[in-house]
Design a protein around this motif. Structure first.
Motif, PDB file in Angstrom:
ATOM      1  N   GLY A  79       0.841  -1.190   0.000  1.00 35.72           N
ATOM      2  CA  GLY A  79       0.000   0.000   0.000  1.00 35.72           C
ATOM      3  C   GLY A  79       0.874   1.236   0.000  1.00 35.72           C
ATOM      4  N   GLU A  80       0.259   2.321  -0.424  1.00 37.31           N
ATOM      5  CA  GLU A  80       0.977   3.598  -0.465  1.00 37.31           C
ATOM      6  C   GLU A  80       1.410   4.031   0.938  1.00 37.31           C
ATOM      7  OE1 GLU A  80       1.707   5.402  -3.279  1.00 37.31           O
ATOM      8  OE2 GLU A  80       0.918   3.684  -4.372  1.00 37.31           O
ATOM      9  N   MET A  81       2.394   4.887   0.998  1.00 33.87           N
ATOM     10  CA  MET A  81       2.837   5.477   2.254  1.00 33.87           C
ATOM     11  C   MET A  81       1.637   6.177   2.906  1.00 33.87           C
ATOM     12  SD  MET A  81       6.004   6.247   3.817  1.00 33.87           S
ATOM     13  CE  MET A  81       7.143   6.335   2.481  1.00 33.87           C
ATOM     14  N   GLY A  82       1.424   5.921   4.189  1.00 30.63           N
ATOM     15  CA  GLY A  82       0.362   6.591   4.926  1.00 30.63           C
ATOM     16  C   GLY A  82      -1.007   5.946   4.832  1.00 30.63           C
ATOM     17  N   VAL A  83      -1.103   4.779   4.194  1.00 33.66           N
ATOM     18  CA  VAL A  83      -2.411   4.139   4.018  1.00 33.66           C
ATOM     19  C   VAL A  83      -2.858   3.386   5.279  1.00 33.66           C
ATOM     20  CG1 VAL A  83      -1.700   1.916   3.058  1.00 33.66           C
ATOM     21  CG2 VAL A  83      -3.817   2.976   2.277  1.00 33.66           C
ATOM     22  N   GLY A  84      -1.920   3.110   6.199  1.00 34.31           N
ATOM     23  CA  GLY A  84      -2.297   2.438   7.438  1.00 34.31           C
ATOM     24  C   GLY A  84      -1.677   1.074   7.646  1.00 34.31           C
ATOM     25  N   LYS A  85      -0.616   0.758   6.921  1.00 35.76           N
ATOM     26  CA  LYS A  85       0.034  -0.548   7.073  1.00 35.76           C
ATOM     27  C   LYS A  85       0.565  -0.732   8.496  1.00 35.76           C
ATOM     28  CE  LYS A  85       2.966   0.199   3.728  1.00 35.76           C
ATOM     29  NZ  LYS A  85       2.573   1.539   3.269  1.00 35.76           N
ATOM     30  N   THR A  86       1.297   0.233   8.989  1.00 34.48           N
ATOM     31  CA  THR A  86       1.864   0.137  10.335  1.00 34.48           C
ATOM     32  C   THR A  86       0.763   0.105  11.384  1.00 34.48           C
ATOM     33  OG1 THR A  86       3.898   1.255   9.660  1.00 34.48           O
ATOM     34  CG2 THR A  86       3.400   1.252  12.010  1.00 34.48           C
ATOM     35  N   THR A  87      -0.272   0.883  11.194  1.00 35.65           N
ATOM     36  CA  THR A  87      -1.390   0.900  12.138  1.00 35.65           C
ATOM     37  C   THR A  87      -2.050  -0.474  12.202  1.00 35.65           C
ATOM     38  OG1 THR A  87      -1.742   3.238  11.658  1.00 35.65           O
ATOM     39  CG2 THR A  87      -3.559   2.075  12.713  1.00 35.65           C
ATOM     40  N   LEU A  88      -2.215  -1.113  11.058  1.00 39.28           N
ATOM     41  CA  LEU A  88      -2.797  -2.455  11.028  1.00 39.28           C
ATOM     42  C   LEU A  88      -1.865  -3.461  11.693  1.00 39.28           C
ATOM     43  CD1 LEU A  88      -4.976  -4.458  10.247  1.00 39.28           C
ATOM     44  CD2 LEU A  88      -3.945  -4.576   7.959  1.00 39.28           C
ATOM     45  N   ILE A  89      -0.580  -3.351  11.446  1.00 36.60           N
ATOM     46  CA  ILE A  89       0.383  -4.269  12.073  1.00 36.60           C
ATOM     47  C   ILE A  89       0.352  -4.117  13.591  1.00 36.60           C
ATOM     48  CG2 ILE A  89       2.848  -4.762  12.342  1.00 36.60           C
ATOM     49  CD1 ILE A  89       3.061  -4.172   9.268  1.00 36.60           C
ATOM     50  N   ILE A 134      -3.639  -2.748   0.889  1.00 34.87           N
ATOM     51  CA  ILE A 134      -4.546  -1.728   1.418  1.00 34.87           C
ATOM     52  C   ILE A 134      -4.562  -0.547   0.469  1.00 34.87           C
ATOM     53  CG2 ILE A 134      -5.131  -0.253   3.381  1.00 34.87           C
ATOM     54  CD1 ILE A 134      -3.347  -2.040   5.126  1.00 34.87           C
ATOM     55  N   GLN A 135      -5.766  -0.089   0.144  1.00 35.49           N
ATOM     56  CA  GLN A 135      -5.948   1.100  -0.697  1.00 35.49           C
ATOM     57  C   GLN A 135      -6.780   2.118   0.061  1.00 35.49           C
ATOM     58  OE1 GLN A 135      -7.823   0.148  -4.402  1.00 35.49           O
ATOM     59  NE2 GLN A 135      -6.411  -1.508  -4.853  1.00 35.49           N
ATOM     60  N   LEU A 136      -6.441   3.379  -0.073  1.00 32.73           N
ATOM     61  CA  LEU A 136      -7.226   4.465   0.498  1.00 32.73           C
ATOM     62  C   LEU A 136      -8.331   4.817  -0.481  1.00 32.73           C
ATOM     63  CD1 LEU A 136      -7.605   6.562   2.747  1.00 32.73           C
ATOM     64  CD2 LEU A 136      -5.996   8.028   1.523  1.00 32.73           C
ATOM     65  N   LEU A 137      -9.564   4.827   0.002  1.00 34.87           N
ATOM     66  CA  LEU A 137     -10.708   5.163  -0.842  1.00 34.87           C
ATOM     67  C   LEU A 137     -11.023   6.655  -0.739  1.00 34.87           C
ATOM     68  CD1 LEU A 137     -12.943   2.072   0.037  1.00 34.87           C
ATOM     69  CD2 LEU A 137     -11.391   2.364  -1.925  1.00 34.87           C
ATOM     70  N   ALA A 138     -11.808   7.158  -1.660  1.00 31.80           N
ATOM     71  CA  ALA A 138     -12.136   8.583  -1.725  1.00 31.80           C
ATOM     72  C   ALA A 138     -12.836   9.073  -0.453  1.00 31.80           C
ATOM     73  CB  ALA A 138     -13.008   8.868  -2.948  1.00 31.80           C
ATOM     74  N   ASP A 139     -13.601   8.199   0.203  1.00 30.36           N
ATOM     75  CA  ASP A 139     -14.329   8.604   1.414  1.00 30.36           C
ATOM     76  C   ASP A 139     -13.489   8.491   2.684  1.00 30.36           C
ATOM     77  OD1 ASP A 139     -14.207   5.860   1.759  1.00 30.36           O
ATOM     78  OD2 ASP A 139     -16.385   5.554   1.805  1.00 30.36           O
ATOM     79  N   GLY A 140     -12.187   8.155   2.544  1.00 28.72           N
ATOM     80  CA  GLY A 140     -11.300   8.043   3.697  1.00 28.72           C
ATOM     81  C   GLY A 140     -11.236   6.645   4.283  1.00 28.72           C
ATOM     82  N   LYS A 141     -12.113   5.763   3.837  1.00 30.15           N
ATOM     83  CA  LYS A 141     -12.057   4.375   4.288  1.00 30.15           C
ATOM     84  C   LYS A 141     -10.946   3.650   3.554  1.00 30.15           C
ATOM     85  CE  LYS A 141     -16.778   3.970   5.850  1.00 30.15           C
ATOM     86  NZ  LYS A 141     -18.028   3.207   5.797  1.00 30.15           N
ATOM     87  N   ARG A 142     -10.655   2.446   4.018  1.00 32.57           N
ATOM     88  CA  ARG A 142      -9.637   1.624   3.396  1.00 32.57           C
ATOM     89  C   ARG A 142     -10.269   0.366   2.814  1.00 32.57           C
ATOM     90  NH1 ARG A 142      -7.831   6.031   6.055  1.00 32.57           N
ATOM     91  NH2 ARG A 142      -5.576   6.088   6.225  1.00 32.57           N
TER      92      ARG A 142
END
Length: 135
Positions: free
Chosen positions: A30-40, A122-130
């Protein structure tokens, strides 16, 4: 498995991932800042890691122990210039240890990734969800 979620739901998503019985080596894309570390961090907590977890951007790997004495390794290979740097720090020993290995930027170590692994994108969606895909 595909899940659309908000960051407020990250702990429930972590539980759903673990219920799928993924391989213990999991690559996170996933792109930088998408939440990979947060999920880990959420996955580590669900596995029983009670200490504070953080991104191993500068150390390449952080090691944690669960309440049941399992080892959990979190890798961040973003700063690697060459795959041999991962070999020099013993990444292959971690990856084939049978312990949980969560790997960010695994594309930097393509020849070291065990055949038995799972992938979370993980992809960031337009509405801010993943949008998360586990395969």
């Amino acid at each position: 498995m595909n899940i659309t979620f908000s960051l407020e739901q990250i702990h429930e998503v972590a539980q759903q991932i673990l219920e799928q019985n993924p391989n213990k080596v999991i690559l996170f894309h996933g792109e930088m800042g998408v939440g990979k570390t947060t999920l880990i961090k959420a996955l580590a907590k669900k596995l029983g890691v009670f200490e504070v977890t953080s991104s191993p951007t500068f150390s390449l790997v952080n090691e944690y122990q669960t309440s049941s004495n399992q080892e959990v390794y979190h890798f961040d290979f973003y700063r690697l210039n060459h795959e041999t740097e991962a070999l020099d720090m013993g990444a292959d020993e971690y990856l084939y240890s049978g312990n949980w290995c969560f790997i960010e930027w695994a594309e930097k170590i393509p020849n070291l990734v065990p055949d038995a692994h799972s992938v979370i994108s993980i992809q960031l969606l337009a509405d801010g969800k993943r949008l998360l895909e586990l395969r």
